[in-house]
Design an enzyme around this catalytic site. Structure first.
Site, PDB file in Angstrom:
ATOM      1  N   CYS A   1       0.836  -1.200   0.000  1.00 28.42           N
ATOM      2  CA  CYS A   1       0.000   0.000   0.000  1.00 28.42           C
ATOM      3  C   CYS A   1       0.872   1.252   0.000  1.00 28.42           C
ATOM      4  CB  CYS A   1      -0.915  -0.012   1.224  1.00 28.42           C
ATOM      5  SG  CYS A   1      -2.093   1.358   1.268  1.00 28.42           S
TER       6      CYS A   1
ATOM      7  N   CYS B   1      -3.200   4.573   9.605  1.00 31.31           N
ATOM      8  CA  CYS B   1      -1.920   3.995  10.017  1.00 31.31           C
ATOM      9  C   CYS B   1      -1.202   4.837  11.066  1.00 31.31           C
ATOM     10  CB  CYS B   1      -1.012   3.808   8.805  1.00 31.31           C
ATOM     11  SG  CYS B   1      -1.656   2.636   7.578  1.00 31.31           S
TER      12      CYS B   1
ATOM     13  N   CYS C   1       8.228   3.389   5.471  1.00 28.97           N
ATOM     14  CA  CYS C   1       7.235   3.075   4.448  1.00 28.97           C
ATOM     15  C   CYS C   1       7.844   2.793   3.086  1.00 28.97           C
ATOM     16  CB  CYS C   1       6.237   4.221   4.321  1.00 28.97           C
ATOM     17  SG  CYS C   1       7.009   5.784   3.857  1.00 28.97           S
TER      18      CYS C   1
END
EC number: 1.8.4.10
Length: 263
Positions: free
Chosen positions: A130, A216, A241
């Site tokens: 994602c 998140c 990330c």
């Protein structure tokens, strides 16, 4: 164990000024000089802003001193309204706009169709997939053709950033990377923001020292590190990330049990 979201008064920005006004001014002046030097060496350098506290220090230094550095932000499609509101706040405050970069809608739709809107809770690979679609690929496009970029990373923020240098070659995106706030503390950041009247994300006042996508990110608890609210269901050594993948250690990632939420 289950994790619940909550706000923590202990996580609000510090109120004490840890250094003298003269020391704070000298620290800020050094930052401005550093940014000017970076812009002189790399006329095409850009700042990637998360719209959080550290990046607002850099934004102020750039805009208030007319340093020729472009600023952009990634709108992932899952940001808090407060974070998105900072885009207009910056324009109103400085009379200058930042560029907004967004992910490919088709790639986002395919991920959601195949895995669901919140599949990132299910595994580290799905979470990173994602992030890849919503953050890494758009960032790669924004950095294409540039020789350097600037971040607001600090060593104090997380275990993955403990050895962070002020300048490095970015192996992920293939260009020079500058971290001019690397040695700043959280107190340094907030002392500068307050002294200079810099606008800040309202989420900071609700216990969010680090700000990312809404599903998140949570407020931190007393005693937790500054990035504990990011991907809180994962172990601390995996909390990048992909934008700063070079920070992640080789330690195997473990995942904490999480009570899934719908929506």
């Amino acid at each position: 164990m289950s994790t619940t979201l909550h706000e923590s008064a202990a996580a609000t920005p510090p109120t004490a000024a840890p250094r003298s006004p003269a020391a704070a001014d000298a620290r800020y002046d050094t930052l401005v000089a550093t940014l000017r030097d970076i812009a002189a060496e790399h006329p095409d350098v850009v700042l990637a802003s998360s719209l959080a506290a550290e990046d607002m220090v850099l934004t102020h230094a750039i805009f208030a001193n007319d340093i020729p550095i472009e600023i952009f932000t990634l709108d992932t499609g899952r940001l808090n309204p407060e974070t998105l509101g900072m885009i207009d706040t910056i324009t109103a405050h400085y009379g200058k706009a930042i560029r907004v970069v967004r992910p490919d809608p088709a790639a986002v739709e395919q991920y959601v169709t195949e895995h669901g809107p919140n599949a990132f809770y299910e595994s580290v690979p799905l979470r990173k997939a994602c992030c890849e679609i919503r953050k890494v690929v758009p960032l790669r496009g924004a950095l294409a053709g540039h020789s350097a970029w600037i971040t607001g990373q600090r060593r104090e923020q997380a275990v993955t950033r403990g050895e962070l240098p002020d300048r490095e070659h970015d192996p992920v995106f293939g260009l020079e990377k500058y971290n001019p706030l690397v040695l700043w503390t959280q107190d340094d950041v907030w002392q500068t923001l307050r002294r200079l009247g810099v606008p800040t994300n309202p989420l900071h006042d609700r216990g969010y020292p680090s700000i990312g996508c809404e599903p998140c990110t949570r407020a931190i608890r007393p005693g937790e590190d500054l990035r504990a609210g990011r991907w809180w269901w994962e172990s601390s050594d995996s909390k990048e990330c992909g934008l700063h993948a070079g920070n992640v250690s080789a330690t195997p990632v473990s995942v904490v049990e999480f009570s899934k939420r719908s929506g």
